[in-house]
Design a protein around this motif. Structure first.
Motif: not given
Length: 345
Positions: A29-36, A48-51, A78-80, A98-101
């Motif tokens: 969910i936001p603020p995660t950068p959107l796919n693509g 810097n960014a937060t997943l 939640h996990i960030s 790239c990222y996944n959970a």
């Protein structure tokens, strides 16, 4: 009598019978950068960014490629993870992250990726490949998740008219446009698109260009006439059409006067092939004229400097070598001025 309808139902166990009914995999969910998406960052910047993901198992972990997570926080819902990347000379102009959970039950959010675009400021570069094809490259500092709209306008009588418009994805940094008229100035505008594919914000200031080129030769037949009251009338002929490589819109005339080691230089932008100048009333001063023809693309090569002297002085000193600082010559390179009396009284 009738036979009742008969059928068989096969009950198949799920691939992972341990997953409770209604259990959901991790969801970013936001603020995660959107796919693509593509995110522009400035060269030399630490980005810097937060997943952030919603979870139903506190045994969930986040995996990242292309950047290193430096902080991981987790609770029951939640996990960030914080990620960072440095845009330096050692990096490419594009960095894919790239990222996944994945949780302890084996369910996954699926792999998602975004791209960092390393920019050294914002601007447009237009390269003319032929009379009807141009290459447009740009850099920018504003993200546009929906992509860009590239508009091409022609300018005529102070009016801008839309010629063509194309839409490109957010990762695009170049495109080619065809059907360019060689004699027309154009304007390029790049704007970001909203979710309805409507251009809403100009990403880069507009740029003007033309597929005309600078003339390949200098004006022909430069002559001068010494008139009363120390007035000089200078005339010349413009290059032929194939040598002009566009429409000649004017000329730049450089009038340089040399006395000892000093230079007095005057620059004139004129629209006709004639110019009146004020001559120096000092026999110790030597003056010269050089002219270039201009199209929209700029000024072509200059004519050889033409020294201004009366016929008697020409006979005494047919050639004069000076050390000019002309805009038409390399700084400090000596130039020989030849005296021509064609047109002198």
């Amino acid at each position: 009598s009738s036979v009742p309808l008969q059928f068989v139902v096969n009950v198949v166990s799920p691939s992972n019978a341990s997953i409770p009914c209604g259990y959901l995999p991790p969801v970013f969910i936001p603020p995660t950068p959107l796919n693509g998406t593509c995110i522009p960052i400035l060269w030399g910047q630490r980005w810097n960014a937060t997943l952030l993901a919603q979870i139903q198992s506190n045994l969930t972990r986040i995996s990242v490629t292309g950047a290193t997570p430096y902080v991981v926080l987790k609770n029951d819902t939640h996990i960030s993870a914080g990620i960072a990347w440095n845009a330096t000379d050692d990096n490419s102009t594009r960095q894919v992250i790239c990222y996944n959970a994945t949780d302890s039950l084996g369910t996954s959010s699926g792999t998602r990726c975004f791209t960092l675009l390393v920019m050294k400021g914002a601007g447009i570069k237009v390269t003319i490949h032929s009379d009807n094809l141009v290459q447009i490259n740009w850099t920018h500092t504003k993200p546009s998740e929906q992509g860009f709209n590239i508009s091409l306008y022609t300018i005529s009588s102070n009016l801008t008219i839309l010629v063509k418009s194309i839409q490109l994805g957010g990762c695009a940094l170049s495109t080619q446009l065809s059907g360019i008229d060689g004699g027309t100035p154009y304007q390029v505008v790049i704007a970001g698109l909203n979710e309805h594919s409507i251009a809403v914000e100009i990403i880069i200031s507009s740029v003007f260009f033309t597929s005309q080129k600078v003339p390949s030769v200098a004006p022909y037949g430069i002559v001068y006439i010494l008139l009363p009251n120390n007035v000089i009338m200078v005339e010349w002929s413009q290059p032929a059409l194939n040598e002009a490589r566009g429409f000649v819109i004017g000329y730049t005339l450089v009038y340089s006067c040399y006395k000892n080691s000093t230079i007095d230089r005057k620059l004139y932008d004129i629209s006709t092939n004639m110019k009146y100048l004020q001559a120096e009333n000092d026999s110790r001063v030597t003056c010269s004229i050089s002219v270039c023809a201009k199209t929209i693309a700029g000024c072509g090569p200059p004519s050889q400097p033409l020294v201004i002297q009366d016929e008697t002085e020409c006979q005494k000193a047919p050639k004069i070598t000076v050390q000019p600082e002309s805009i038409f010559t390399t700084m400090g390179s000596p130039v020989t001025l030849e005296c021509h009396t064609s047109g002198c009284p």
